[in-house]
Design a protein around this motif. Structure first.
Motif, PDB file in Angstrom:
ATOM      1  N   HIS A 135       3.322  -4.074   1.668  1.00 17.85           N
ATOM      2  CA  HIS A 135       2.307  -3.852   0.635  1.00 17.85           C
ATOM      3  C   HIS A 135       1.456  -2.620   0.903  1.00 17.85           C
ATOM      4  CE1 HIS A 135      -1.291  -5.221   2.932  1.00 17.85           C
ATOM      5  NE2 HIS A 135      -0.372  -5.844   3.624  1.00 17.85           N
ATOM      6  N   ARG A 136       1.054  -2.405   2.166  1.00 21.48           N
ATOM      7  CA  ARG A 136       0.166  -1.275   2.468  1.00 21.48           C
ATOM      8  C   ARG A 136       0.894   0.041   2.265  1.00 21.48           C
ATOM      9  NH1 ARG A 136      -4.549   0.865   1.834  1.00 21.48           N
ATOM     10  NH2 ARG A 136      -5.347   2.070   3.592  1.00 21.48           N
ATOM     11  N   PHE A 137       2.126   0.115   2.685  1.00 23.88           N
ATOM     12  CA  PHE A 137       2.926   1.318   2.487  1.00 23.88           C
ATOM     13  C   PHE A 137       3.058   1.628   0.999  1.00 23.88           C
ATOM     14  CE2 PHE A 137       7.058   3.449   1.943  1.00 23.88           C
ATOM     15  CZ  PHE A 137       6.915   4.506   2.817  1.00 23.88           C
ATOM     16  N   LEU A 138       3.305   0.607   0.193  1.00 20.99           N
ATOM     17  CA  LEU A 138       3.461   0.804  -1.251  1.00 20.99           C
ATOM     18  C   LEU A 138       2.136   1.148  -1.915  1.00 20.99           C
ATOM     19  CD1 LEU A 138       5.997  -2.079  -1.988  1.00 20.99           C
ATOM     20  CD2 LEU A 138       6.462   0.379  -1.825  1.00 20.99           C
ATOM     21  N   GLU A 139       1.029   0.612  -1.393  1.00 16.94           N
ATOM     22  CA  GLU A 139      -0.291   0.970  -1.923  1.00 16.94           C
ATOM     23  C   GLU A 139      -0.549   2.466  -1.725  1.00 16.94           C
ATOM     24  OE1 GLU A 139      -3.067  -1.470   0.146  1.00 16.94           O
ATOM     25  OE2 GLU A 139      -2.539  -3.308  -0.937  1.00 16.94           O
ATOM     26  N   GLU A 413       1.850  -5.516  17.341  1.00 11.36           N
ATOM     27  CA  GLU A 413       2.468  -6.839  17.461  1.00 11.36           C
ATOM     28  C   GLU A 413       2.409  -7.615  16.149  1.00 11.36           C
ATOM     29  OE1 GLU A 413       0.422  -8.812  20.607  1.00 11.36           O
ATOM     30  OE2 GLU A 413       1.681  -7.964  22.191  1.00 11.36           O
ATOM     31  N   ASN A 414       1.505  -7.225  15.265  1.00 14.42           N
ATOM     32  CA  ASN A 414       1.259  -8.008  14.053  1.00 14.42           C
ATOM     33  C   ASN A 414       1.554  -7.276  12.755  1.00 14.42           C
ATOM     34  OD1 ASN A 414      -0.242 -10.702  14.914  1.00 14.42           O
ATOM     35  ND2 ASN A 414      -1.001  -9.072  16.252  1.00 14.42           N
ATOM     36  N   GLN A 415       1.945  -5.999  12.838  1.00 13.76           N
ATOM     37  CA  GLN A 415       2.172  -5.215  11.625  1.00 13.76           C
ATOM     38  C   GLN A 415       3.494  -4.470  11.699  1.00 13.76           C
ATOM     39  OE1 GLN A 415       0.067  -5.585   9.124  1.00 13.76           O
ATOM     40  NE2 GLN A 415      -1.387  -6.774  10.370  1.00 13.76           N
ATOM     41  N   LYS A 416       4.113  -4.270  10.535  1.00 10.87           N
ATOM     42  CA  LYS A 416       5.271  -3.396  10.445  1.00 10.87           C
ATOM     43  C   LYS A 416       4.822  -1.961  10.681  1.00 10.87           C
ATOM     44  CE  LYS A 416       8.456  -6.407   9.189  1.00 10.87           C
ATOM     45  NZ  LYS A 416       9.671  -6.651   9.999  1.00 10.87           N
ATOM     46  N   ILE A 417       5.666  -1.153  11.284  1.00 11.15           N
ATOM     47  CA  ILE A 417       5.245   0.192  11.658  1.00 11.15           C
ATOM     48  C   ILE A 417       4.896   1.050  10.437  1.00 11.15           C
ATOM     49  CG2 ILE A 417       7.584   1.159  11.780  1.00 11.15           C
ATOM     50  CD1 ILE A 417       6.562   2.832  14.189  1.00 11.15           C
ATOM     51  N   ILE A 418       5.614   0.890   9.332  1.00 11.78           N
ATOM     52  CA  ILE A 418       5.312   1.748   8.182  1.00 11.78           C
ATOM     53  C   ILE A 418       4.051   1.298   7.450  1.00 11.78           C
ATOM     54  CG2 ILE A 418       7.710   2.463   7.902  1.00 11.78           C
ATOM     55  CD1 ILE A 418       7.878   0.663   5.434  1.00 11.78           C
ATOM     56  N   ASN A 419       3.532   0.115   7.795  1.00 11.23           N
ATOM     57  CA  ASN A 419       2.234  -0.321   7.272  1.00 11.23           C
ATOM     58  C   ASN A 419       1.092   0.055   8.196  1.00 11.23           C
ATOM     59  OD1 ASN A 419       3.131  -1.622   4.942  1.00 11.23           O
ATOM     60  ND2 ASN A 419       3.308  -3.611   5.920  1.00 11.23           N
ATOM     61  N   ASN A 420       1.415   0.522   9.402  1.00  8.45           N
ATOM     62  CA  ASN A 420       0.433   0.502  10.481  1.00  8.45           C
ATOM     63  C   ASN A 420      -0.203   1.847  10.795  1.00  8.45           C
ATOM     64  OD1 ASN A 420      -0.959  -1.221  12.229  1.00  8.45           O
ATOM     65  ND2 ASN A 420       0.288  -0.591  13.983  1.00  8.45           N
ATOM     66  N   GLY A 421      -0.338   2.716   9.800  1.00 11.14           N
ATOM     67  CA  GLY A 421      -1.084   3.950   9.998  1.00 11.14           C
ATOM     68  C   GLY A 421      -2.552   3.612  10.208  1.00 11.14           C
ATOM     69  N   GLN A 422      -3.061   3.791  11.437  1.00 12.57           N
ATOM     70  CA  GLN A 422      -4.418   3.364  11.765  1.00 12.57           C
ATOM     71  C   GLN A 422      -5.457   4.172  10.988  1.00 12.57           C
ATOM     72  OE1 GLN A 422      -4.914   0.761  13.788  1.00 12.57           O
ATOM     73  NE2 GLN A 422      -2.737   0.539  14.224  1.00 12.57           N
ATOM     74  N   SER A 423      -6.464   3.480  10.508  1.00 11.38           N
ATOM     75  CA  SER A 423      -7.536   4.119   9.745  1.00 11.38           C
ATOM     76  C   SER A 423      -8.356   5.049  10.625  1.00 11.38           C
ATOM     77  CB  SER A 423      -8.461   3.048   9.153  1.00 11.38           C
ATOM     78  OG  SER A 423      -9.714   3.595   8.816  1.00 11.38           O
ATOM     79  N   LEU A 424      -8.455   6.299  10.217  1.00 10.62           N
ATOM     80  CA  LEU A 424      -9.290   7.244  10.952  1.00 10.62           C
ATOM     81  C   LEU A 424     -10.745   6.807  10.984  1.00 10.62           C
ATOM     82  CD1 LEU A 424      -7.873  10.693   9.785  1.00 10.62           C
ATOM     83  CD2 LEU A 424      -7.818   9.753  12.089  1.00 10.62           C
ATOM     84  N   LEU A 425     -11.174   6.138   9.934  1.00  7.42           N
ATOM     85  CA  LEU A 425     -12.567   5.709   9.850  1.00  7.42           C
ATOM     86  C   LEU A 425     -12.862   4.566  10.818  1.00  7.42           C
ATOM     87  CD1 LEU A 425     -14.660   6.944   7.923  1.00  7.42           C
ATOM     88  CD2 LEU A 425     -14.438   4.919   6.499  1.00  7.42           C
ATOM     89  N   PHE A 426     -11.815   3.843  11.211  1.00  5.84           N
ATOM     90  CA  PHE A 426     -11.985   2.657  12.051  1.00  5.84           C
ATOM     91  C   PHE A 426     -11.576   2.883  13.501  1.00  5.84           C
ATOM     92  CE2 PHE A 426     -10.557  -1.439  13.797  1.00  5.84           C
ATOM     93  CZ  PHE A 426     -11.639  -2.262  13.481  1.00  5.84           C
TER      94      PHE A 426
END
Length: 608
Positions: A135-139, A413-426
């Motif tokens: 979902h995050r990748f598609l968003e 460990e909990n996310q797919k790699i293509i969903n897991n672009g870490q937020s720069l803000l966080f």
């Protein structure tokens, strides 16, 4: 005194890369396998003509990106150990070639998804629920629609990615392998080697005024010799982004850097789409409201150290020069593990593995990377690079980098790699929180007023780094990007004089600024990472408030935080903070953090 070679670094001071690949030969096998699959995909058309085939492609792509991440990370880590080793240079060069192909594949997949009308993609998701996994990748695909270019131009940009990354590559190569500084004498006459990393992590905060000032002069002299070449390098980076921003139809380059984040570009850091207004409000708030506290602290430092003038080389000097207790790496590990126990058993167990399973490279050898980092390999675990100096300061900075490594471990460990672009803000909140927890742990478990005062001084150093140094880096970027948008040539003198003006505005008459201070833009690679520097202040403000809540409210707040870390890149930064109970969309939390800094200055003034 000379640095040792990589081969002379004891095994216990190196990281265990066998968790990634058992040998270079195994890396070669993985490289060939990844390259073969990338070539295969590049040689045929990608058809997303049904929900089922779309899901199959995303599943294949996710697996491929995980294998690529493992392969490229191994090469990068080997190069970080020793960038002068020809084999490491070859390995990282080949990895970059693989990265080019990986980007081309990613671009093709993103382009094909963008070719699907939004309504059709929505229908696919309704039909094939497995697509919700991504979902995050598609968003992020949807966020690109208004700024995507024709497919052939996107393909061209992807093919030029290696060339477009040249400014950053040049900077890293020059600072790691070419830039040399003359050794200097300390107050006892002992010769001390000078490097960028050791200056920023050891010498700059040394109690030895003679060493600090001599090393600063050596650093300034060394940087001056490269100022014109690196100014051209920085100008090329900025002008590149100006061109791309126009190409993608953004009003300003800062809008582009804050709001454009293609999932094809990388799989670790991702932008958050915050407004330029928000970015500028953050910079203005820190410079206006933090500056008086830092000037007050500068006056205290000058008075306490008995200095006729407070030079720029003195702004991080300890107020209690005789208090600099050494600590072994092993003891530091024990303290860090205990300090993070408040975050729950799972987090603490992972932190314990850092030390028992050798997740850290801590050797100080010729050719090593100059800048510490914490990250990791998807499907493996976190890693950290931190040449160990042996004092309390090192323990806290190591804790910072391990905060990144543990965040990466939990999220991967909990996310797919293509969903897991870490937020720069966080991304800087988990790292700075570990620093706060170590400070709080030592205050609670060590009955030593002098140590408590030192911890306050350390906190001020940390805030200086995250909320002064990096905010002023971001301020330089703000001004340079505005100039570049107006087609003003970015010369060496313009860059340096602009940096000097920013420092003068912040410090007022409390610090004696020389020509060397104007060259501080040459010390950090952050200028080649978009507007990344400002995110430090967001993260450290959030972690300040979270640490305070943990002290007052306990495990409920702490365990909620650990659970948020597991969400990784599946949410935007502001949403992650919201999940942790913080509203970072306005300046309230930031102003609370600045007030906290003011109270530390109050305590320090009272303690002397």
């Amino acid at each position: 005194m000379s640095l040792i070679t990589r081969k002379e670094v004891p095994l216990e001071e190196t990281w265990n890369l066998a968790d990634i690949f058992s040998s270079d030969e195994e890396w070669e096998k993985s490289y060939s396998k990844v390259e073969l699959e990338l070539d295969e995909i590049l040689q045929k058309a990608i058809h997303l003509d049904s929900a089922k085939t779309t899901l199959e492609w995303l599943e294949r792509y996710d697996r491929l990106m995980e294998n690529f991440n493992r392969t490229s990370s191994y090469a990068f880590y080997k190069y970080s150990e020793d960038g002068t080793d020809p084999e490491n240079q070859t390995m990282v060069g080949r990895s970059q070639t693989l990265g080019k192909k990986s980007l081309n594949v990613s671009t093709n997949i993103v382009n094909q998804l963008l070719q699907l009308p939004k309504e059709k993609l929505t229908k696919y998701i309704e039909v094939e629920k497995g697509l919700l996994t991504y979902h995050r990748f598609l968003e992020k695909i949807e966020d690109l629609r208004d700024h995507s270019l024709p497919m052939e131009i996107e393909d061209l940009l992807a093919s030029l990615n290696h060339a477009l990354s040249t400014p950053n590559s040049i900077y890293l190569t020059v600072t790691a392998s070419d830039l040399k500084f003359e050794p200097v004498k300390d107050k006892s006459g002992k010769e001390v080697p000078v490097s960028l990393f050791m200056y920023m992590t050891q010498v700059e905060t040394s109690p030895d005024t003679v060493l600090r000032r001599n090393a600063y002069q050596s650093l300034s002299d060394g940087l001056e010799k490269y100022q014109h070449g690196l100014a051209q390098t920085l100008a090329s980076e900025i002008n590149k982004n100006v061109t791309i921003a126009k190409l993608r139809n953004y009003p300003t380059t800062m809008d582009y850097l804050l709001q454009y984040s293609s999932p094809a570009a990388n799989h670790f850091y991702a932008g958050d789409g915050v407004s330029t207004t928000f970015f500028e409000e953050v910079l203005d708030t820190f410079q206006q409201e933090l500056s008086p506290h830092m000037q007050r602290y500068a006056r205290l430092r000058k008075r306490q150290l008995g200095l006729e003038k407070l030079l720029f080389s003195d702004v991080k000097a300890p107020l209690d020069p005789e208090f600099d207790p050494p600590i072994s790496y092993e003891e530091a590990g024990e303290i860090i593990v205990e300090a993070v126990g408040v975050l729950g058993t799972e987090y603490q167990d992972q932190m314990r593995k850092v030390f028992t399973d050798r997740w850290v490279y801590r050797g100080d050898n010729v050719g090593r990377r100059m800048i510490a980092f914490g990250g990791g390999v998807h499907g493996v675990h976190g890693y950290s690079f931190y040449p160990w100096g042996g004092n309390l300061f090192d323990m806290l900075l190591l804790g910072h980098e391990l905060g990144h490594a543990l965040h990466f471990t939990l999220s991967s460990e909990n996310q797919k790699i293509i969903n897991n672009g870490q937020s720069l803000l966080f991304v800087e909140a988990p790292s700075t929180l570990v620093e706060h927890l170590i400070v709080n742990y030592l205050k609670e478990n060590r009955d030593d007023p002098r140590l408590h005062r030192w911890l306050n001084m350390y906190s001020m150093m940390s805030y200086h780094h995250n909320c002064v140094t990096h905010i002023l880096e971001a301020e330089l970027l703000r001004r340079l990007y505005k100039m570049a948008d107006q087609k003003i040539p970015l010369s060496t003198n313009l860059i340096s004089n602009t940096k000097g003006a920013i420092l003068a505005e912040f410090w007022g008459d409390t610090v004696d600024l020389d020509e060397g201070a104007k060259l501080t833009w040459m010390r950090q690679p952050h200028y080649y990472m978009g507007l990344y520097p400002f995110t430090y202040s967001i993260g450290t403000s959030a972690s300040t408030v979270i640490a305070d809540r943990i002290k007052k409210e306990g495990s409920t707040v702490a365990e909620k935080w650990t659970n948020v870390l597991k969400l990784g890149g599946s949410m935007s930064g502001l949403d992650l903070y919201q999940a942790a109970g913080l509203d970072m969309s306005n300046m309230v939390v930031i102003k609370h953090a600045i007030a906290h800094i003011g109270r530390i200055v109050d305590e320090l003034e009272e303690s002397f």
